[in-house]
Design a protein around this motif. Structure first.
Motif, PDB file in Angstrom:
ATOM      1  N   GLY A 231      62.759  -8.933  19.851  1.00  0.00           N
ATOM      2  CA  GLY A 231      62.430  -9.823  20.490  1.00  0.00           C
ATOM      3  C   GLY A 231      61.319  -9.986  20.540  1.00  0.00           C
ATOM      4  N   ALA A 232      60.403  -9.355  19.172  1.00  0.00           N
ATOM      5  CA  ALA A 232      58.811  -9.629  19.120  1.00  0.00           C
ATOM      6  C   ALA A 232      58.649 -10.960  19.257  1.00  0.00           C
ATOM      7  N   THR A 233      57.611 -11.165  19.437  1.00  0.00           N
ATOM      8  CA  THR A 233      57.041 -12.754  18.943  1.00  0.00           C
ATOM      9  C   THR A 233      56.293 -12.201  18.243  1.00  0.00           C
ATOM     10  N   LEU A 234      55.260 -13.805  17.541  1.00  0.00           N
ATOM     11  CA  LEU A 234      54.180 -13.840  16.518  1.00  0.00           C
ATOM     12  C   LEU A 234      52.803 -12.940  17.116  1.00  0.00           C
ATOM     13  N   LEU A 235      52.885 -12.645  18.331  1.00  0.00           N
ATOM     14  CA  LEU A 235      51.415 -12.060  18.471  1.00  0.00           C
ATOM     15  C   LEU A 235      51.930 -10.261  18.095  1.00  0.00           C
ATOM     16  N   HIS A 236      53.072  -9.781  18.592  1.00  0.00           N
ATOM     17  CA  HIS A 236      53.795  -8.981  18.431  1.00  0.00           C
ATOM     18  C   HIS A 236      53.118  -8.079  16.582  1.00  0.00           C
ATOM     19  N   ILE A 237      54.062  -8.989  16.132  1.00  0.00           N
ATOM     20  CA  ILE A 237      53.423  -9.315  14.558  1.00  0.00           C
ATOM     21  C   ILE A 237      52.144  -9.358  14.438  1.00  0.00           C
ATOM     22  N   THR A 238      51.413 -10.046  14.570  1.00  0.00           N
ATOM     23  CA  THR A 238      49.968  -9.966  13.721  1.00  0.00           C
ATOM     24  C   THR A 238      48.984  -8.426  14.370  1.00  0.00           C
ATOM     25  N   ALA A 239      49.481  -8.140  15.693  1.00  0.00           N
ATOM     26  CA  ALA A 239      48.798  -7.305  16.425  1.00  0.00           C
ATOM     27  C   ALA A 239      49.736  -5.769  16.168  1.00  0.00           C
ATOM     28  N   ALA A 240      50.249  -5.515  15.128  1.00  0.00           N
ATOM     29  CA  ALA A 240      51.174  -4.681  14.753  1.00  0.00           C
ATOM     30  C   ALA A 240      50.558  -4.031  13.526  1.00  0.00           C
ATOM     31  N   ASN A 241      50.728  -5.331  12.740  1.00  0.00           N
ATOM     32  CA  ASN A 241      49.970  -5.417  10.847  1.00  0.00           C
ATOM     33  C   ASN A 241      48.273  -6.024  10.422  1.00  0.00           C
ATOM     34  N   GLY A 242      47.752  -5.682  11.958  1.00  0.00           N
ATOM     35  CA  GLY A 242      46.813  -5.979  11.710  1.00  0.00           C
ATOM     36  C   GLY A 242      45.704  -7.203  11.888  1.00  0.00           C
ATOM     37  N   TYR A 243      46.421  -8.480  11.624  1.00  0.00           N
ATOM     38  CA  TYR A 243      46.906  -9.637  11.022  1.00  0.00           C
ATOM     39  C   TYR A 243      45.231 -10.437  12.055  1.00  0.00           C
ATOM     40  N   ALA A 244      44.264 -10.224  11.695  1.00  0.00           N
ATOM     41  CA  ALA A 244      42.651 -10.425  13.181  1.00  0.00           C
ATOM     42  C   ALA A 244      42.731 -12.162  13.283  1.00  0.00           C
ATOM     43  N   GLU A 245      42.917 -12.460  11.880  1.00  0.00           N
ATOM     44  CA  GLU A 245      42.609 -14.269  11.700  1.00  0.00           C
ATOM     45  C   GLU A 245      43.587 -14.689  12.570  1.00  0.00           C
ATOM     46  N   ALA A 246      45.402 -14.427  12.042  1.00  0.00           N
ATOM     47  CA  ALA A 246      46.015 -14.801  12.370  1.00  0.00           C
ATOM     48  C   ALA A 246      46.195 -14.672  14.156  1.00  0.00           C
ATOM     49  N   ALA A 247      46.187 -13.532  14.572  1.00  0.00           N
ATOM     50  CA  ALA A 247      45.578 -13.231  16.386  1.00  0.00           C
ATOM     51  C   ALA A 247      44.745 -14.079  16.719  1.00  0.00           C
ATOM     52  N   GLU A 248      43.560 -14.485  16.134  1.00  0.00           N
ATOM     53  CA  GLU A 248      43.010 -15.080  16.776  1.00  0.00           C
ATOM     54  C   GLU A 248      43.532 -16.889  16.964  1.00  0.00           C
ATOM     55  N   LEU A 249      44.172 -17.371  15.677  1.00  0.00           N
ATOM     56  CA  LEU A 249      45.219 -18.168  16.250  1.00  0.00           C
ATOM     57  C   LEU A 249      45.890 -19.151  17.196  1.00  0.00           C
ATOM     58  N   LEU A 250      46.837 -17.608  17.121  1.00  0.00           N
ATOM     59  CA  LEU A 250      48.084 -17.803  18.500  1.00  0.00           C
ATOM     60  C   LEU A 250      47.087 -17.585  19.781  1.00  0.00           C
ATOM     61  N   LEU A 251      45.938 -16.924  19.730  1.00  0.00           N
ATOM     62  CA  LEU A 251      45.017 -16.583  21.320  1.00  0.00           C
ATOM     63  C   LEU A 251      44.317 -18.426  21.192  1.00  0.00           C
ATOM     64  N   GLU A 252      43.831 -18.690  20.496  1.00  0.00           N
ATOM     65  CA  GLU A 252      43.219 -20.330  20.590  1.00  0.00           C
ATOM     66  C   GLU A 252      44.162 -21.552  21.148  1.00  0.00           C
ATOM     67  N   HIS A 253      45.619 -20.756  20.678  1.00  0.00           N
ATOM     68  CA  HIS A 253      46.243 -21.744  21.106  1.00  0.00           C
ATOM     69  C   HIS A 253      47.205 -20.908  22.415  1.00  0.00           C
ATOM     70  N   GLN A 254      46.548 -20.256  23.359  1.00  0.00           N
ATOM     71  CA  GLN A 254      47.378 -19.555  24.392  1.00  0.00           C
ATOM     72  C   GLN A 254      48.890 -18.575  24.094  1.00  0.00           C
ATOM     73  N   ALA A 255      48.655 -18.169  22.834  1.00  0.00           N
ATOM     74  CA  ALA A 255      50.016 -17.908  23.090  1.00  0.00           C
ATOM     75  C   ALA A 255      49.858 -16.209  23.699  1.00  0.00           C
TER      76      ALA A 255
END
Length: 511
Positions: A231-255
Motif C-alpha cells: 500500500g506504499a506510494t512513491l512518496l513513501h518510498i522516496t521518504a524511506a530511502n531519503g531520495y530528496a530530489e525525487a520527493a521534491e519532484l513528487l511534491l511539485e506535482h501535488q503528491a
C-alpha cells in the motif's frame, strides 16, 4: 493423566485463578502426569505394541502428514550446513534461488552463517550471486558485514557487484568493519577501476531511475498516489530511502502527504522510522502532519528510533505549535476588528472629513480677525508692498493740494478744518463684525483696492462719501471731505462694500 480435551476445557477456569492457585494446579497436574507415566512404564512391552496397533487402526484412512515448501526445505538444509542434502534438493530440480517471505535465499543464509562448504554447491548450481532480499541486500553485503573474508573473495571471483547498494544506499565496503575484509574489498575495487565518481553515480542510480519513472507518470497523467507494495506510494518510498530530489519532484506535482499504506503510515512516518532527517524537514515544510497516527495510533515521533531525527521532530513540532498559536491569536484579533467595524467605521470617516472642513474654516476666520485687530491698533504698520500709511499720504499730498489730515476709520471730517466750530458727526462702522472678510486673501484684495484709490491718477480721485456705500471699490461708511477736496481715508482690513451694514453702530463698539 488428564486427556487433551479435558485440559483444553479447563483452561478458562484456570485463567480466572490467581497466580498461587494456578501454580498449585500446575503442580497437581504434573504429579498426575508423572504417576500416569510410571504406570505406563510398568506395563509389559506387548501391551504397548497392542495399544499402538489399536491406535493405528483407529486412524487408518485419516492419516495426516506435515509437508513443507521446497524453499523452506532448501533453506533449512543450508542453515544446517548440510551440503549433501542441499545437493540432493538441487539435483531433484529445486531452484537454488528460492527465497522466504523476506527475500532471503539459501546463498544469503550461507553467507551469514559462514557455511563455506554449501556456498560453492549453490554457486555451481547457478545461484544468483547478486540476488537481493526485501531490503536490497546481496550475499556480498552479508558476507562483508559479517567479516567472512574467504566468502567475500569467493563471491568477488564469481562476479559479485562491488557497487551494489541496499535500501539504505550502502555498498558492501560501507558495511564492512573487519580490516582484512575491507582491504580485500578496496583492492578489488581498485583492480576494477572503480573511482569515487563511479561510486557516487552508482549511489544515485536508483533515485535517477525513480525520477525517470515519475516523469513518465506525470507526462501520462497517471496517479502519483497509486498504492504499490504494502500500500506504499512513491512518496513513501522516496521518504524511506531519503531520495530528496525525487520527493521534491513528487511534491511539485501535488503528491499527497496524507496517503497511507496498509499500516496507516504516512510518508512522514517512513522518513522518521528510517532516520531520514532531510526528508523529515522537507515533508514538514510542505505541510506534513506531525501528529498523524497510524493504525496502532503511532505518530512519527513514536516510530522514530534515531536520536538525531527524534530531536529534529521535537524541534519542528515546537516550532509548528508556536506558529499555530500566533496564527490563532492573529485570526481572533482580525475577527474582533471585523465584528466591531461594521457601518460605524464609515460614519467616523464622514464625521472626520466634516470636522476637518469646519476646523479649516474656523482657523481662517480667526486669522482674519487677528489681522483686523492688528491693523486697527497700529495704522502705521507696513502694507503688503512694504509701504506705510504715512508714505501713501505723502504721495497723495504731492499730487493734490494740501488737505486736512484724514482721521482714523469711523471719524467725521470737518470741511473747514479744525477750529471752525463745525459740528463733528461721528460715522458709524461700515459693517458689523459678522460681515468682516472671512479669509486672508479677501483681506489682502480689499487692502490693495484701498491703496489704488490713493495713488495719483487712479480711480480714487473721486472721494468716497458716506452715501457711496454701494460703489465698487468703496468702503461704505468711512467718509471723506464734504466738498470732495479732502483725501479719502485709508481703510484697513474692513469688510467689502458690496454688503450693506445690517445696523449702524458707533465706532467705539466695533472691537
Amino acid at each position: 493423566m488428564a486427556e487433551h480435551p479435558e485440559l483444553v476445557a479447563e483452561m478458562p477456569a484456570v485463567a480466572r485463578l490467581s497466580t498461587p492457585e494456578r501454580l498449585k494446579h500446575a503442580q497437581k497436574r504434573r504429579a498426575q502426569q508423572l504417576k500416569k507415566w510410571a504406570q505406563a512404564e510398568k506395563e509389559p512391552q506387548g501391551s504397548k505394541v497392542g495399544a499402538e496397533r489399536k491406535r493405528r487402526k483407529r486412524s487408518d484412512g485419516n492419516a495426516k502428514r506435515v509437508t513443507f515448501p521446497a524453499s523452506v526445505q532448501l533453506l533449512e538444509a543450508a542453515a544446517r550446513h548440510d551440503a549433501e542434502e542441499v545437493q540432493h534438493f538441487l539435483d531433484s530440480g529445486i531452484s537454488p534461488d528460492l527465497c522466504n517471505e523476506d527475500g532471503l535465499t539459501a546463498l544469503h543464509q550461507c553467507c551469514i552463517d559462514d557455511a563455506g562448504k554449501v556456498v560453492p554447491v549453490l554457486l555451481d548450481a547457478g545461484a544468483d550471486v547478486n540476488a537481493r532480499d526485501s531490503e536490497l541486500w546481496t550475499p556480498l553485503h552479508a558476507a562483508a558485514t559479517c567479516g567472512h573474508l574467504h566468502l567475500v573473495q569467493l563471491l568477488i571471483q564469481r562476479g559479485a557487484d562491488l557497487l551494489a547498494t541496499n535500501s539504505d544506499g550502502n555498498m558492501p565496503y560501507d558495511l564492512c568493519e573487519d580490516e582484512l575484509t575491507l582491504d580485500c574489498l578496496e583492492s578489488a575495487m581498485a583492480e576494477q577501476g572503480i573511482t569515487q565518481e563511479k561510486i557516487e553515480e552508482a549511489r544515485g542510480a536508483t533515485e535517477r531511475e525513480m525520477m525517470a519513472e515519475i516523469r513518465q507518470l506525470v507526462e501520462a497523467g497517471a496517479d502519483l498516489d497509486a498504492p504499490r507494495g504494502h500500500g506504499a506510494t512513491l512518496l513513501h518510498i522516496t521518504a524511506a530511502n531519503g531520495y530528496a530530489e525525487a520527493a521534491e519532484l513528487l511534491l511539485e506535482h501535488q503528491a499527497s502527504l496524507s496517503s497511507r499504506d496498509e499500516d496507516g503510515w504516512q510518508p512522514l512516518h517512513a522518513a522518521a522510522c528510517w532516520g531520514q532527517v532531510q526528508m523529515v524537514e522537507l515533508l514538514v515544510a510542505h505541510g506534513a502532519d506531525l501528529n498523524g497516527k497510524s493504525v496502532l495510533d503511532e505518530t512519527p515521533l513514536d516510530v522514530c528510533g534515531d536520536e538525531e531525527v527524534r530531536a529534529k521532530l521535537l524541534e519542528l513540532k515546537h516550532k509548528h505549535e508556536a506558529v499555530m498559536r500566533s496564527h490563532h491569536r492573529h485570526k481572533s484579533l482580525l475577527q474582533r476588528r471585523t465584528s466591531s467595524a461594521g457601518s460605524r467605521g464609515k460614519v467616523v470617516r464622514r464625521v472626520s472629513v466634516s470636522e476637518r472642513s469646519s476646523l479649516y474654516r474656523r482657523e481662517h476666520e480667526r486669522e482674519a480677525i487677528v489681522w483686523q485687530r492688528a491693523a486697527r491698533r497700529d495704522s502705521g504698520d507696513d502694507d503688503d508692498d512694504g509701504q506705510t500709511d504715512a508714505e501713501l499720504r505723502r504721495r497723495a499730498a504731492a499730487a493734490d493740494p494740501p488737505a486736512p489730515s484724514p482721521p482714523r476709520n469711523g471719524s467725521a471730517l470737518c470741511p473747514h478744518g479744525p477750529g471752525t466750530g463745525a459740528t463733528v458727526h461721528p460715522v458709524p462702522d461700515p459693517a458689523p463684525r459678522h460681515h468682516l472678510p472671512a479669509t486672508l486673501p479677501d483681506l489682502k484684495r480689499h487692502r490693495a483696492a484701498t491703496k489704488l484709490q490713493h495713488l495719483p491718477g487712479g480711480d480714487a480721485a473721486t472721494p468716497v462719501g458716506r452715501g457711496d456705500a454701494g460703489d465698487a471699490g468703496g468702503t461704505g461708511g468711512t467718509g471723506g471731505t464734504g466738498d470732495g477736496t479732502g483725501e479719502p481715508p485709508l481703510l484697513k482690513l474692513t469688510a467689502p462694500a458690496e454688503e450693506p451694514p445690517a445696523q449702524k453702530q458707533r465706532c467705539c463698539k466695533v472691537m
